[in-house]
Design a protein around this motif. Structure first.
Motif, PDB file in Angstrom:
ATOM      1  N   GLN A   9     -18.563 -15.478  17.500  1.00  0.00           N
ATOM      2  CA  GLN A   9     -18.220 -16.936  19.096  1.00  0.00           C
ATOM      3  C   GLN A   9     -17.221 -17.270  18.429  1.00  0.00           C
ATOM      4  O   GLN A   9     -17.805 -17.901  17.210  1.00  0.00           O
ATOM      5  CB  GLN A   9     -19.532 -17.373  19.151  1.00  0.00           C
ATOM      6  CG  GLN A   9     -20.613 -16.116  20.003  1.00  0.00           C
ATOM      7  CD  GLN A   9     -21.840 -16.980  20.215  1.00  0.00           C
ATOM      8  OE1 GLN A   9     -22.363 -17.473  19.124  1.00  0.00           O
ATOM      9  NE2 GLN A   9     -22.256 -16.634  20.932  1.00  0.00           N
ATOM     10  N   THR A  62     -11.034 -11.177  33.003  1.00  0.00           N
ATOM     11  CA  THR A  62     -10.833 -12.688  32.085  1.00  0.00           C
ATOM     12  C   THR A  62      -9.402 -12.716  31.526  1.00  0.00           C
ATOM     13  O   THR A  62      -9.382 -13.815  31.794  1.00  0.00           O
ATOM     14  CB  THR A  62     -12.003 -12.035  30.767  1.00  0.00           C
ATOM     15  OG1 THR A  62     -12.697 -11.544  30.768  1.00  0.00           O
ATOM     16  CG2 THR A  62     -11.405 -13.257  29.596  1.00  0.00           C
ATOM     17  N   GLU A  79     -16.342 -15.375  23.516  1.00  0.00           N
ATOM     18  CA  GLU A  79     -17.208 -14.617  22.652  1.00  0.00           C
ATOM     19  C   GLU A  79     -16.859 -13.291  23.076  1.00  0.00           C
ATOM     20  O   GLU A  79     -15.965 -12.697  23.847  1.00  0.00           O
ATOM     21  CB  GLU A  79     -18.299 -14.294  23.394  1.00  0.00           C
ATOM     22  CG  GLU A  79     -19.741 -14.044  22.530  1.00  0.00           C
ATOM     23  CD  GLU A  79     -21.084 -13.741  23.845  1.00  0.00           C
ATOM     24  OE1 GLU A  79     -21.418 -14.781  23.772  1.00  0.00           O
ATOM     25  OE2 GLU A  79     -21.380 -13.373  24.342  1.00  0.00           O
ATOM     26  N   CYS A 102     -12.095 -10.708  24.077  1.00  0.00           N
ATOM     27  CA  CYS A 102     -12.682 -10.970  24.443  1.00  0.00           C
ATOM     28  C   CYS A 102     -13.300 -11.275  25.552  1.00  0.00           C
ATOM     29  O   CYS A 102     -12.590 -10.158  26.750  1.00  0.00           O
ATOM     30  CB  CYS A 102     -11.694 -12.887  24.964  1.00  0.00           C
ATOM     31  SG  CYS A 102     -12.922 -13.529  25.837  1.00  0.00           S
ATOM     32  N   ASN A 103     -14.630 -11.379  25.964  1.00  0.00           N
ATOM     33  CA  ASN A 103     -15.779 -10.814  27.149  1.00  0.00           C
ATOM     34  C   ASN A 103     -15.865 -11.865  28.131  1.00  0.00           C
ATOM     35  O   ASN A 103     -16.538 -11.680  29.120  1.00  0.00           O
ATOM     36  CB  ASN A 103     -16.635  -9.717  26.680  1.00  0.00           C
ATOM     37  CG  ASN A 103     -17.475  -9.796  26.149  1.00  0.00           C
ATOM     38  OD1 ASN A 103     -17.951 -11.207  25.710  1.00  0.00           O
ATOM     39  ND2 ASN A 103     -17.771  -9.031  24.861  1.00  0.00           N
ATOM     40  N   GLU A 104     -16.296 -13.019  27.080  1.00  0.00           N
ATOM     41  CA  GLU A 104     -16.518 -14.220  27.910  1.00  0.00           C
ATOM     42  C   GLU A 104     -15.883 -15.254  26.963  1.00  0.00           C
ATOM     43  O   GLU A 104     -15.548 -15.268  26.776  1.00  0.00           O
ATOM     44  CB  GLU A 104     -17.796 -14.547  27.387  1.00  0.00           C
ATOM     45  CG  GLU A 104     -18.850 -13.392  28.297  1.00  0.00           C
ATOM     46  CD  GLU A 104     -19.941 -13.756  28.450  1.00  0.00           C
ATOM     47  OE1 GLU A 104     -20.778 -15.376  28.715  1.00  0.00           O
ATOM     48  OE2 GLU A 104     -21.288 -13.249  28.185  1.00  0.00           O
ATOM     49  N   LEU A 106     -14.779 -19.921  27.749  1.00  0.00           N
ATOM     50  CA  LEU A 106     -15.497 -20.516  28.293  1.00  0.00           C
ATOM     51  C   LEU A 106     -15.045 -22.024  28.059  1.00  0.00           C
ATOM     52  O   LEU A 106     -14.141 -22.685  27.196  1.00  0.00           O
ATOM     53  CB  LEU A 106     -16.902 -20.622  28.147  1.00  0.00           C
ATOM     54  CG  LEU A 106     -17.490 -23.114  28.281  1.00  0.00           C
ATOM     55  CD1 LEU A 106     -17.957 -22.444  29.749  1.00  0.00           C
ATOM     56  CD2 LEU A 106     -18.672 -22.897  27.569  1.00  0.00           C
TER      57      LEU A 106
END
Length: 110
Positions: A9, A62, A79, A102-104, A106
């Motif tokens: 992260q 993404t 993340e 990267c899978n998330e 923000l």
């Protein structure tokens, strides 16, 4: 605890506009780098700023978000998982790459 085996992260700023690649299969790949900066005082009490650069790759939906909304200077939280790969240059030298898949994502800031 299985989900914690390889989890990264980071919060940082994009160092350049993302590179978007569409493969022959139609799958989309986004590559970009982010900088994270840490501040601390050394043994002499002097303030030290340490900036680390991280290579990020994102696939599919993404990558679509990265393409549409991210550009140089934007602050993001990422993340994903740490990956390592290698390749051979045209000169026959072996090169190693460490990147975060990267899978998330923000988007932060303005």
């Amino acid at each position: 605890m299985n989900a914690l085996k390889n989890k990264v992260q980071l919060i940082g700023h994009l160092g350049q506009d993302p590179e978007i690649v569409t493969l022959d299969s139609g799958k989309k790949l986004a590559k970009f780098s982010i900088a994270t900066t840490d501040h601390y005082k050394n043994a002499n009490g002097e303030k030290v700023e340490d900036t680390q650069w991280h290579s990020i790759v994102a696939w599919g939906k993404t990558a679509d978000i990265v393409e549409s909304y991210l550009q140089k200077g934007k602050q993001v939280a990422v993340e994903g998982k740490l990956t390592h790969r290698s390749y051979d240059t045209k000169e026959g030298e072996k090169r190693y790459i460490t990147e975060i898949r990267c899978n998330e994502l923000l988007m932060l800031g303005k």
